[in-house]
Design a protein around this motif. Structure first.
Motif, mmCIF file in Angstrom:
data_model
loop_
_atom_site.group_PDB
_atom_site.id
_atom_site.type_symbol
_atom_site.label_atom_id
_atom_site.label_comp_id
_atom_site.label_asym_id
_atom_site.label_seq_id
_atom_site.Cartn_x
_atom_site.Cartn_y
_atom_site.Cartn_z
ATOM 1 N N GLY A 25 0.630 -1.045 -0.047
ATOM 2 C CA GLY A 25 -0.133 0.004 0.387
ATOM 3 C C GLY A 25 1.111 1.324 0.096
ATOM 4 N N SER A 26 -0.094 2.455 0.824
ATOM 5 C CA SER A 26 0.982 3.227 0.806
ATOM 6 C C SER A 26 2.116 3.524 2.269
ATOM 7 C CB SER A 26 0.050 4.622 1.017
ATOM 8 O OG SER A 26 -0.769 4.889 -0.407
ATOM 9 N N GLU A 244 -10.182 5.534 -3.891
ATOM 10 C CA GLU A 244 -10.810 4.836 -2.836
ATOM 11 C C GLU A 244 -9.314 3.847 -1.989
ATOM 12 O OE1 GLU A 244 -15.099 3.545 -4.130
ATOM 13 O OE2 GLU A 244 -13.236 1.563 -4.466
ATOM 14 N N ALA A 245 -8.600 3.320 -2.356
ATOM 15 C CA ALA A 245 -7.143 3.299 -1.572
ATOM 16 C C ALA A 245 -6.929 4.490 -1.146
ATOM 17 C CB ALA A 245 -6.442 3.078 -2.574
ATOM 18 N N ALA A 246 -6.909 5.557 -1.101
ATOM 19 C CA ALA A 246 -6.489 6.637 -0.886
ATOM 20 C C ALA A 246 -7.242 7.673 0.008
ATOM 21 C CB ALA A 246 -6.388 7.752 -1.870
ATOM 22 N N LEU A 252 -10.595 7.909 6.071
ATOM 23 C CA LEU A 252 -11.808 8.054 5.490
ATOM 24 C C LEU A 252 -12.973 7.227 4.806
ATOM 25 C CD1 LEU A 252 -10.694 11.742 3.738
ATOM 26 C CD2 LEU A 252 -11.542 11.664 6.850
ATOM 27 N N LEU A 253 -12.546 6.313 4.196
ATOM 28 C CA LEU A 253 -13.519 5.297 3.639
ATOM 29 C C LEU A 253 -12.895 3.248 5.020
ATOM 30 C CD1 LEU A 253 -15.286 4.489 1.908
ATOM 31 C CD2 LEU A 253 -13.571 3.339 0.254
ATOM 32 N N LEU A 300 -5.419 15.077 -2.752
ATOM 33 C CA LEU A 300 -5.260 14.370 -2.939
ATOM 34 C C LEU A 300 -4.054 13.222 -3.227
ATOM 35 C CD1 LEU A 300 -7.224 11.742 -0.959
ATOM 36 C CD2 LEU A 300 -8.224 11.087 -3.193
ATOM 37 N N GLY A 301 -4.226 13.552 -4.873
ATOM 38 C CA GLY A 301 -2.967 12.824 -5.414
ATOM 39 C C GLY A 301 -1.928 13.164 -5.353
ATOM 40 N N ASN A 302 -1.719 14.450 -5.245
ATOM 41 C CA ASN A 302 -0.332 15.125 -4.513
ATOM 42 C C ASN A 302 0.598 14.005 -3.588
ATOM 43 O OD1 ASN A 302 0.131 16.477 -7.115
ATOM 44 N ND2 ASN A 302 -1.065 18.396 -5.542
ATOM 45 N N LYS A 303 -0.660 13.575 -2.161
ATOM 46 C CA LYS A 303 -0.402 12.962 -1.111
ATOM 47 C C LYS A 303 -0.021 11.884 -1.273
ATOM 48 C CE LYS A 303 -1.414 13.130 3.293
ATOM 49 N NZ LYS A 303 -2.074 13.525 4.625
#
Length: 310
Positions: A25-26, A244-246, A252-253, A300-303
């Motif tokens: 994952g991240s 959704e993965a982010a 948050l999800l 969100l994408g930048n993070k």
């Protein structure tokens, strides 16, 4: 004493030592940094997991459990020698420990017997959990021992440390026994021997950096407008699962809803992300209505490592 490197440099150090790395994952941004400082770092700490089964163990050390949120380490060393990276930064692995032990690690001397717990080890140590039941009977395969040797040497090599900067959880915190069953004197000799040789050379052929996934703003807006459809069939667009993965990583999800369609739960999570950015109002057409605009999607994408297209 040293400043922690970037996650990318940390990964390179492990790869250059010849390790088989699995990125979970991240992991680069999964940490407990909001709860306290990460660094300066002084050493590497090894643990056993008291678990069985690699996939189950990875999930536990990444997510944690009730009362102890993840990540519970930076990497999990499986029995087959693969190293699963689950976090980078402050991790819940060391807890409070003995200041005399920390002083010995900094001076690269044999640590004394630990008899107090007053220093924050999560700040100062890299942590690696090793898949083992910790009962003194569960074996330590050679592939796993070799990975422990390589992981320890990789980090020590980067910082210019010796094997004296690698300790066990039992050296740090009174009452701990992990990692039980490893011949520690033999392991330290293995690490020092490896540090006496050069790390494998980096590949001479440059490799292109991995391409970031991209998410189309227009397709997301369309998915939000028609999903879930009347037919009950989810809208097919891979970018939904990317966002959704982010959102899962942001807390948050729930993972249950990482299903690739832009349903009510996903819209609610997007609304909460938009509110976190300062937008207000959840009614349709308002700023935090659960439908991405370019700013909220780009941030969100930048993070989380994806690009935004039209």
């Amino acid at each position: 004493m040293a400043t922690p490197p970037t996650a990318g440099t940390f990964l390179d150090a492990l790869l250059n030592e010849g390790l088989d790395i699995i990125e979970v994952g991240s992991w680069r941004t999964h940490n407990r940094n909001t709860k306290g400082a990460w660094g300066p770092v002084h050493g590497v700490m090894l643990h056993h997991t008291v678990t069985k089964g690699t996939s189950n163990t990875v999930k536990i050390v990444r997510d944690g459990y009730s009362g102890l949120p993840g990540p519970l380490c930076h990497g999990m060393i499986a029995k087959n020698g693969q190293v699963h990276l689950v976090g980078y930064g402050r991790a819940n692995h060391a807890g409070l420990g003995d200041p005399d032990v920390l002083a010995a690690v900094i001076a690269e001397k044999t640590p004394p017997t630990d008899n107090e717990a007053t220093v924050d080890g999560n700040r100062h140590f890299y942590g690696f959990e090793c898949e083992n039941l910790g009962d003194g009977k569960d074996p330590w395969p050679e592939a796993q021992l070799l990975a422990i040797e390589k992981v320890s040497a990789a980090i020590c090599r980067h910082h210019g440390w010796s094997a004296a900067s690698v300790i066990r959880h039992l050296d740090w915190q009174p009452g701990k026994i992990d990692p039980r069953g490893i011949d520690w004197a033999a392991m330290q000799k293995r690490i020092d021997k490896r540090l006496g040789t050069k790390a494998p050379a980096k590949p001479t052929t440059p490799t292109a950096p991995p391409k970031k996934p991209s998410v189309s703003l227009a397709k997301l807006i369309k998915a939000a407008a028609v999903d879930p459809p009347k037919s009950g069939t989810p809208v097919s667009y891979a970018g939904v699962k990317t966002i959704e993965a982010a959102l899962v990583d942001e807390g948050l999800l729930a993972k249950t809803y990482l299903d690739g369609h832009y349903g009510t739960s996903t819209k609610t999570a997007v609304s909460e992300w938009q509110e976190r950015l300062g937008y207000r109002g959840r009614k349709p057409g308002q700023a935090a209505d659960g439908v991405f605009g370019r700013d909220s999607l780009t941030r969100l994408g930048n993070k989380h490592g994806f690009t935004v297209t039209n």
